[in-house]
Design a protein around this motif. Sequence first.
Motif, PDB file in Angstrom:
ATOM      1  N   HIS A 154      -0.747  -6.641   2.317  1.00 52.77           N
ATOM      2  CA  HIS A 154      -0.768  -7.418   1.081  1.00 52.77           C
ATOM      3  C   HIS A 154      -1.688  -8.604   1.325  1.00 52.77           C
ATOM      4  O   HIS A 154      -1.607  -9.251   2.369  1.00 52.77           O
ATOM      5  N   PHE A 155      -2.547  -8.893   0.389  1.00 53.37           N
ATOM      6  CA  PHE A 155      -3.441 -10.040   0.505  1.00 53.37           C
ATOM      7  C   PHE A 155      -3.268 -10.884  -0.747  1.00 53.37           C
ATOM      8  O   PHE A 155      -3.603 -10.456  -1.839  1.00 53.37           O
ATOM      9  N   GLY A 156      -2.728 -12.060  -0.595  1.00 56.16           N
ATOM     10  CA  GLY A 156      -2.519 -12.933  -1.735  1.00 56.16           C
ATOM     11  C   GLY A 156      -1.117 -12.835  -2.271  1.00 56.16           C
ATOM     12  O   GLY A 156      -0.243 -12.183  -1.702  1.00 56.16           O
ATOM     13  N   PRO A 157      -0.883 -13.463  -3.411  1.00 58.54           N
ATOM     14  CA  PRO A 157       0.476 -13.567  -3.949  1.00 58.54           C
ATOM     15  C   PRO A 157       0.989 -12.297  -4.645  1.00 58.54           C
ATOM     16  O   PRO A 157       2.177 -12.197  -4.935  1.00 58.54           O
ATOM     17  N   GLU A 158       0.144 -11.351  -4.916  1.00 56.59           N
ATOM     18  CA  GLU A 158       0.565 -10.141  -5.623  1.00 56.59           C
ATOM     19  C   GLU A 158       1.497  -9.306  -4.741  1.00 56.59           C
ATOM     20  O   GLU A 158       1.222  -9.102  -3.566  1.00 56.59           O
ATOM     21  N   PRO A 159       2.607  -8.790  -5.291  1.00 58.54           N
ATOM     22  CA  PRO A 159       3.511  -7.962  -4.495  1.00 58.54           C
ATOM     23  C   PRO A 159       2.993  -6.538  -4.275  1.00 58.54           C
ATOM     24  O   PRO A 159       3.463  -5.838  -3.398  1.00 58.54           O
ATOM     25  N   ALA A 160       2.019  -6.128  -5.061  1.00 63.13           N
ATOM     26  CA  ALA A 160       1.492  -4.765  -4.929  1.00 63.13           C
ATOM     27  C   ALA A 160       0.667  -4.654  -3.651  1.00 63.13           C
ATOM     28  O   ALA A 160      -0.036  -5.582  -3.273  1.00 63.13           O
ATOM     29  N   PRO A 161       0.755  -3.502  -2.969  1.00 59.53           N
ATOM     30  CA  PRO A 161      -0.028  -3.350  -1.747  1.00 59.53           C
ATOM     31  C   PRO A 161      -1.526  -3.326  -2.022  1.00 59.53           C
ATOM     32  O   PRO A 161      -1.969  -2.846  -3.056  1.00 59.53           O
ATOM     33  N   ALA A 162      -2.293  -3.865  -1.077  1.00 61.97           N
ATOM     34  CA  ALA A 162      -3.755  -3.843  -1.189  1.00 61.97           C
ATOM     35  C   ALA A 162      -4.335  -2.684  -0.401  1.00 61.97           C
ATOM     36  O   ALA A 162      -5.416  -2.201  -0.714  1.00 61.97           O
ATOM     37  N   ALA A 163      -3.600  -2.237   0.635  1.00 63.52           N
ATOM     38  CA  ALA A 163      -4.043  -1.106   1.446  1.00 63.52           C
ATOM     39  C   ALA A 163      -2.872  -0.612   2.282  1.00 63.52           C
ATOM     40  O   ALA A 163      -1.925  -1.355   2.553  1.00 63.52           O
ATOM     41  N   VAL A 164      -2.928   0.642   2.662  1.00 69.33           N
ATOM     42  CA  VAL A 164      -1.959   1.247   3.570  1.00 69.33           C
ATOM     43  C   VAL A 164      -2.761   1.850   4.711  1.00 69.33           C
ATOM     44  O   VAL A 164      -3.803   2.474   4.480  1.00 69.33           O
ATOM     45  N   ALA A 165      -2.296   1.649   5.928  1.00 60.56           N
ATOM     46  CA  ALA A 165      -3.002   2.182   7.087  1.00 60.56           C
ATOM     47  C   ALA A 165      -2.031   2.934   7.985  1.00 60.56           C
ATOM     48  O   ALA A 165      -0.867   2.560   8.100  1.00 60.56           O
ATOM     49  N   PHE A 166      -2.513   4.014   8.563  1.00 60.26           N
ATOM     50  CA  PHE A 166      -1.741   4.717   9.586  1.00 60.26           C
ATOM     51  C   PHE A 166      -2.710   5.333  10.584  1.00 60.26           C
ATOM     52  O   PHE A 166      -3.868   5.589  10.275  1.00 60.26           O
ATOM     53  N   ASP A 167      -2.219   5.511  11.789  1.00 59.89           N
ATOM     54  CA  ASP A 167      -3.053   6.049  12.859  1.00 59.89           C
ATOM     55  C   ASP A 167      -2.947   7.554  12.921  1.00 59.89           C
ATOM     56  O   ASP A 167      -1.845   8.108  12.882  1.00 59.89           O
ATOM     57  N   GLY A 168      -4.094   8.195  13.022  1.00 60.26           N
ATOM     58  CA  GLY A 168      -4.159   9.616  13.301  1.00 60.26           C
ATOM     59  C   GLY A 168      -4.389   9.806  14.791  1.00 60.26           C
ATOM     60  O   GLY A 168      -4.347   8.845  15.563  1.00 60.26           O
ATOM     61  N   THR A 169      -4.647  11.006  15.194  1.00 57.11           N
ATOM     62  CA  THR A 169      -4.865  11.287  16.608  1.00 57.11           C
ATOM     63  C   THR A 169      -6.095  10.569  17.150  1.00 57.11           C
ATOM     64  O   THR A 169      -6.079  10.038  18.249  1.00 57.11           O
ATOM     65  N   THR A 170      -7.151  10.523  16.360  1.00 59.19           N
ATOM     66  CA  THR A 170      -8.399   9.939  16.860  1.00 59.19           C
ATOM     67  C   THR A 170      -8.928   8.786  16.022  1.00 59.19           C
ATOM     68  O   THR A 170      -9.997   8.244  16.334  1.00 59.19           O
ATOM     69  N   SER A 171      -8.207   8.402  14.964  1.00 61.66           N
ATOM     70  CA  SER A 171      -8.720   7.334  14.122  1.00 61.66           C
ATOM     71  C   SER A 171      -7.594   6.722  13.286  1.00 61.66           C
ATOM     72  O   SER A 171      -6.477   7.228  13.256  1.00 61.66           O
ATOM     73  N   THR A 172      -7.917   5.635  12.621  1.00 60.06           N
ATOM     74  CA  THR A 172      -6.996   4.995  11.688  1.00 60.06           C
ATOM     75  C   THR A 172      -7.420   5.352  10.272  1.00 60.06           C
ATOM     76  O   THR A 172      -8.600   5.291   9.942  1.00 60.06           O
ATOM     77  N   VAL A 173      -6.458   5.738   9.462  1.00 65.60           N
ATOM     78  CA  VAL A 173      -6.724   6.095   8.068  1.00 65.60           C
ATOM     79  C   VAL A 173      -6.319   4.908   7.198  1.00 65.60           C
ATOM     80  O   VAL A 173      -5.213   4.380   7.336  1.00 65.60           O
ATOM     81  N   ILE A 174      -7.209   4.480   6.322  1.00 62.67           N
ATOM     82  CA  ILE A 174      -6.948   3.389   5.389  1.00 62.67           C
ATOM     83  C   ILE A 174      -6.894   3.983   3.986  1.00 62.67           C
ATOM     84  O   ILE A 174      -7.837   4.651   3.557  1.00 62.67           O
ATOM     85  N   ILE A 175      -5.812   3.737   3.278  1.00 62.79           N
ATOM     86  CA  ILE A 175      -5.633   4.242   1.911  1.00 62.79           C
ATOM     87  C   ILE A 175      -5.715   3.065   0.951  1.00 62.79           C
ATOM     88  O   ILE A 175      -5.037   2.058   1.138  1.00 62.79           O
ATOM     89  N   GLU A 176      -6.541   3.216  -0.077  1.00 59.39           N
ATOM     90  CA  GLU A 176      -6.646   2.197  -1.114  1.00 59.39           C
ATOM     91  C   GLU A 176      -6.377   2.771  -2.503  1.00 59.39           C
ATOM     92  O   GLU A 176      -6.433   2.050  -3.487  1.00 59.39           O
ATOM     93  N   ASP A 177      -6.076   4.054  -2.572  1.00 60.92           N
ATOM     94  CA  ASP A 177      -5.752   4.701  -3.837  1.00 60.92           C
ATOM     95  C   ASP A 177      -4.406   4.166  -4.348  1.00 60.92           C
ATOM     96  O   ASP A 177      -3.408   4.163  -3.612  1.00 60.92           O
ATOM     97  N   LEU A 178      -4.374   3.715  -5.599  1.00 62.77           N
ATOM     98  CA  LEU A 178      -3.172   3.077  -6.140  1.00 62.77           C
ATOM     99  C   LEU A 178      -1.946   3.993  -6.129  1.00 62.77           C
ATOM    100  O   LEU A 178      -0.844   3.549  -5.800  1.00 62.77           O
ATOM    101  N   GLU A 179      -2.117   5.253  -6.482  1.00 58.49           N
ATOM    102  CA  GLU A 179      -0.981   6.174  -6.506  1.00 58.49           C
ATOM    103  C   GLU A 179      -0.442   6.431  -5.107  1.00 58.49           C
ATOM    104  O   GLU A 179       0.783   6.458  -4.898  1.00 58.49           O
ATOM    105  N   GLU A 180      -1.330   6.628  -4.148  1.00 63.14           N
ATOM    106  CA  GLU A 180      -0.888   6.858  -2.765  1.00 63.14           C
ATOM    107  C   GLU A 180      -0.209   5.615  -2.201  1.00 63.14           C
ATOM    108  O   GLU A 180       0.790   5.715  -1.482  1.00 63.14           O
ATOM    109  N   MET A 181      -0.738   4.435  -2.516  1.00 65.66           N
ATOM    110  CA  MET A 181      -0.113   3.199  -2.044  1.00 65.66           C
ATOM    111  C   MET A 181       1.261   3.024  -2.674  1.00 65.66           C
ATOM    112  O   MET A 181       2.200   2.589  -2.013  1.00 65.66           O
TER     113      MET A 181
END
Length: 85
Positions: free
Chosen positions: A19-46
């Motif tokens: 979360h960045f700033g006062p908004e409660p909605a997520p700005a990004a979701v991240a998770f680690d894969g086997t060889t990299s980090t995946v960053i999600i910014e799609d509103l539905e997925e978040m």
Amino acid sequence: MPASEWQAAHMTSHFVIYHFGPEPAPAAVAFDGTTSTVIIEDLEEMATHAQIFEALRSSALTPAQTLTFLRECLAGLPESEKEPT
């Protein structure tokens, strides 16, 4: 997580919601894969990850319950398994 909430604990692998700033909605979701980090910014997925987090949060023990659980676990250990303090 209490043992009774096994299903909730296995809903997903680990992830981080940013979360960045006062908004409660997520700005990004991240998770680690086997060889990299995946960053999600799609509103539905978040939103899905936010719902999963809420289910996990509401299933978790409170801090007081966690202390009680840990004390009970320690009390149940045989003396031979306890480290000297």
